[in-house]
Design an enzyme around this catalytic site. Sequence first.
Site, PDB file in Angstrom:
ATOM      1  N   GLU A 263       0.890  -1.171   0.000  1.00  0.00           N
ATOM      2  CA  GLU A 263       0.000   0.000   0.000  1.00  0.00           C
ATOM      3  C   GLU A 263       0.916   1.205   0.000  1.00  0.00           C
ATOM      4  O   GLU A 263       1.646   1.421   0.967  1.00  0.00           O
ATOM      5  CB  GLU A 263      -0.890   0.012   1.254  1.00  0.00           C
ATOM      6  CG  GLU A 263      -1.831  -1.169   1.395  1.00  0.00           C
ATOM      7  CD  GLU A 263      -2.968  -1.161   0.380  1.00  0.00           C
ATOM      8  OE1 GLU A 263      -3.084  -0.198  -0.407  1.00  0.00           O
ATOM      9  OE2 GLU A 263      -3.729  -2.143   0.359  1.00  0.00           O
ATOM     10  N   CYS A 297      -2.903   9.150   3.430  1.00  0.00           N
ATOM     11  CA  CYS A 297      -2.588   8.790   2.042  1.00  0.00           C
ATOM     12  C   CYS A 297      -3.761   9.086   1.118  1.00  0.00           C
ATOM     13  O   CYS A 297      -3.585   9.215  -0.083  1.00  0.00           O
ATOM     14  CB  CYS A 297      -2.211   7.316   1.976  1.00  0.00           C
ATOM     15  SG  CYS A 297      -3.485   6.264   2.687  1.00  0.00           S
ATOM     16  N   GLU A 398       4.142  13.538  -4.455  1.00  0.00           N
ATOM     17  CA  GLU A 398       3.374  13.451  -3.214  1.00  0.00           C
ATOM     18  C   GLU A 398       4.022  14.358  -2.154  1.00  0.00           C
ATOM     19  O   GLU A 398       5.181  14.183  -1.810  1.00  0.00           O
ATOM     20  CB  GLU A 398       3.356  12.003  -2.700  1.00  0.00           C
ATOM     21  CG  GLU A 398       2.458  11.847  -1.491  1.00  0.00           C
ATOM     22  CD  GLU A 398       2.480  10.439  -0.889  1.00  0.00           C
ATOM     23  OE1 GLU A 398       3.557   9.840  -0.813  1.00  0.00           O
ATOM     24  OE2 GLU A 398       1.392   9.961  -0.494  1.00  0.00           O
TER      25      GLU A 398
HETATM   26  P1  NAD Z   1       8.207   5.086   4.430  1.00  0.00           P
HETATM   27  O1  NAD Z   1       8.080   4.319   3.184  1.00  0.00           O
HETATM   28  O2  NAD Z   1       9.348   6.011   4.577  1.00  0.00           O
HETATM   29  O3  NAD Z   1       8.251   4.101   5.684  1.00  0.00           O
HETATM   30  C1  NAD Z   1       7.256   3.144   5.913  1.00  0.00           C
HETATM   31  C2  NAD Z   1       7.818   2.031   6.773  1.00  0.00           C
HETATM   32  O4  NAD Z   1       8.814   1.341   6.023  1.00  0.00           O
HETATM   33  C3  NAD Z   1       8.504   2.504   8.043  1.00  0.00           C
HETATM   34  O5  NAD Z   1       8.229   1.595   9.080  1.00  0.00           O
HETATM   35  C4  NAD Z   1       9.969   2.446   7.669  1.00  0.00           C
HETATM   36  O6  NAD Z   1      10.839   2.298   8.774  1.00  0.00           O
HETATM   37  C5  NAD Z   1      10.000   1.214   6.796  1.00  0.00           C
HETATM   38  N1  NAD Z   1      11.140   1.126   5.884  1.00  0.00           N
HETATM   39  C6  NAD Z   1      11.871   2.137   5.370  1.00  0.00           C
HETATM   40  N2  NAD Z   1      12.838   1.636   4.588  1.00  0.00           N
HETATM   41  C7  NAD Z   1      12.700   0.291   4.585  1.00  0.00           C
HETATM   42  C8  NAD Z   1      13.394  -0.770   3.948  1.00  0.00           C
HETATM   43  N3  NAD Z   1      14.429  -0.540   3.150  1.00  0.00           N
HETATM   44  N4  NAD Z   1      12.978  -2.028   4.175  1.00  0.00           N
HETATM   45  C9  NAD Z   1      11.923  -2.282   4.979  1.00  0.00           C
HETATM   46  N5  NAD Z   1      11.238  -1.315   5.622  1.00  0.00           N
HETATM   47  C10 NAD Z   1      11.619  -0.041   5.418  1.00  0.00           C
HETATM   48  O7  NAD Z   1       6.805   5.850   4.601  1.00  0.00           O
HETATM   49  P2  NAD Z   1       6.422   6.867   5.733  1.00  0.00           P
HETATM   50  O8  NAD Z   1       7.161   8.131   5.465  1.00  0.00           O
HETATM   51  O9  NAD Z   1       6.520   6.217   7.048  1.00  0.00           O
HETATM   52  O10 NAD Z   1       4.860   7.062   5.444  1.00  0.00           O
HETATM   53  C11 NAD Z   1       4.353   7.966   4.520  1.00  0.00           C
HETATM   54  C12 NAD Z   1       4.044   7.285   3.202  1.00  0.00           C
HETATM   55  O11 NAD Z   1       3.140   6.212   3.417  1.00  0.00           O
HETATM   56  C13 NAD Z   1       3.359   8.196   2.214  1.00  0.00           C
HETATM   57  O12 NAD Z   1       3.912   7.978   0.953  1.00  0.00           O
HETATM   58  C14 NAD Z   1       1.910   7.719   2.229  1.00  0.00           C
HETATM   59  O13 NAD Z   1       1.186   7.958   1.049  1.00  0.00           O
HETATM   60  C15 NAD Z   1       2.089   6.272   2.463  1.00  0.00           C
HETATM   61  N6  NAD Z   1       0.891   5.659   2.994  1.00  0.00           N
HETATM   62  C16 NAD Z   1       0.161   4.852   2.182  1.00  0.00           C
HETATM   63  C17 NAD Z   1      -1.016   4.283   2.645  1.00  0.00           C
HETATM   64  C18 NAD Z   1      -1.857   3.395   1.774  1.00  0.00           C
HETATM   65  O14 NAD Z   1      -2.735   2.728   2.305  1.00  0.00           O
HETATM   66  N7  NAD Z   1      -1.647   3.343   0.486  1.00  0.00           N
HETATM   67  C19 NAD Z   1      -1.423   4.523   3.966  1.00  0.00           C
HETATM   68  C20 NAD Z   1      -0.642   5.352   4.756  1.00  0.00           C
HETATM   69  C21 NAD Z   1       0.520   5.909   4.272  1.00  0.00           C
END
Ligand code: NAD
Length: 542
Positions: A263, A297, A398
């Site tokens: 997601e 999101c 975004e």
């Molecule tokens: P992010 O991708 O930076 O981090 C998300 C998670 O992934 C965190 O727990 C982070 O520590 C982990 N992560 C980071 N690098 C990783 C790696 N290499 N391997 C495994 N895990 C890793 O996102 P964010 O900044 O925490 O959240 C914001 C983003 O999330 C926005 O882009 C938003 O649109 C999206 N989002 C999407 C939905 C949806 O349902 N589509 C819902 C909420 C948020």
Amino acid sequence: MDLAEALNLALNATSPFAIENFINGRFVPTERVIDSVDPSTGQVWAHVPDSDAVQVNQAVEAADKAFKSWSQTSVQYRSTILNKIADIVEANLSAFAAIESKDQGKPVNLAKVIDVPRCVHNFRFFATAILHDTNESVMQQEPVTALNYVVKQPIGVAGLISPWNLPLYLLSFKIAPALAAGNTVVAKPSEFTSVTAWLLAYVFQEAGVPEGVVNIVFGNGPRAGEPLVLHPRVPIVSFTGSTLIGRRIAEITAPLNKKLSLEMGGKNPCIVFESADVDKAMPTIIKSCFSNQGEICLCTSRLFVHKNIFDEFAKKFSLAANALKVGAPQDDVDLGAVVSEQHYRKITSYIGIARDIGATFLCGERSLHLSNGNKSGFFVQPTAVTNISDDSRLMQEEIFGPVICVLPFETEDEVITRANNVIYGLSASVWSNDVSQVHRVAQKLQAGTVWCNCWLVRELNMPFGGTKASGVGRESAKDSIEFFTEKKTVIDGHMQMVRCEIVTTTTTSTTTRGGATISAVHRCAIERRPAVGSCPSAQPAV
Ligand code: NAD
């Protein structure tokens, strides 16, 4: 420490406190920690474990061991446990909301009506969904009689990665279906918002979740997230976060044949047609742009308004946006702080780009009045810009904050093309009083969810997910349970062993009556059973 003490510690902390990993039913500290900052004050308020592959391995080992018994439990048993979790969170709703707000920056009032109730709902929903889940079966008749049925089996240790914007809400939307379906879990919440996940671990203990069934490892993406998604004993990974990281996870796990749900990000359009009742729609449109500081999101980030109503709409929109209160999340405000300094810099850099390209600001250029305690917090006021091109970075990337682009359009076809003109396809909303137009446009928008004259409303039975760069897979009662299980088809050919074969014999008889000869044909059906073990007409199965 128990749940009450942990809640008390987080609620009344006057100096930073340490949270711990939850592995095999026990709380385990790490040597290295990450500072977790209260976004509304800019001050460190908690220390989060900076876990690495060692802690991830321990957690996966515990989950793997627990899987053997948890996967064999009945759905009724798992349902009871999930309902207990829901009850305990609900009983502590206000405390969870206050702590979620302190950790994330969102208004407490919002966490009380959205984040925590949705966490409760997620556990209750899957607690009952699993009771009503049924399997397909068919009695095959030809070429042999055989009972075919499907079983949905839990897969193993689920690796769950969640973001910071709706910490409890999204984490529980993964943990609940994973457990309901009989998997065990290793979760890694965002390093920016880990405190309520740590508290949830106390809830699991109190609800009687057996040791090792849920493990929570805290830390950042590269050190803790990657070892989790790459772990050979984690066959299934559910990720919610940015498109950048989702793509990386897809890339590094591709050779490992893992089941993957992604997601990811969005750049959601909202289209306001001429027939829309703007006054009625405005409060919801404003919410769709600025709720949770624009850090949902599904928030609107591109607002297309029909040119004939554009000026009037823009005036009303900026009035409503300027009336929103921004400030200390514990006060009665509409927007709190954005999650971190790093994210604050990202959002405000887009405001800088808007200035550089000569955009017109509809709102957002006034200074904020913050109390002394919040002056080092990360606050951004609702901002809307116009007079920019569809190709600008503001319209394509975004931002994930309270910064909106508002642009006029002329025709239906034109606005559909422009709305679809981004790499993302998460959600969209359409405002119009013309019912056929609403549905015509909804069919053509490239998005996983289209809201018509509403926003952020969804029955959890309906699929949720993104198209294009916004994601792969869907989440709902049916979709999540299917994702967290593997379907197996079982064929029982025993039936054909006892099936009666009908053999028809024909005999002819002749009699003479009154000088005439009468012939008769007699057909006789008899039953014959095939010899046990034989399979006379077996055909290839595929
Ligand atoms: P992010 O991708 O930076 O981090 C998300 C998670 O992934 C965190 O727990 C982070 O520590 C982990 N992560 C980071 N690098 C990783 C790696 N290499 N391997 C495994 N895990 C890793 O996102 P964010 O900044 O925490 O959240 C914001 C983003 O999330 C926005 O882009 C938003 O649109 C999206 N989002 C999407 C939905 C949806 O349902 N589509 C819902 C909420 C948020």
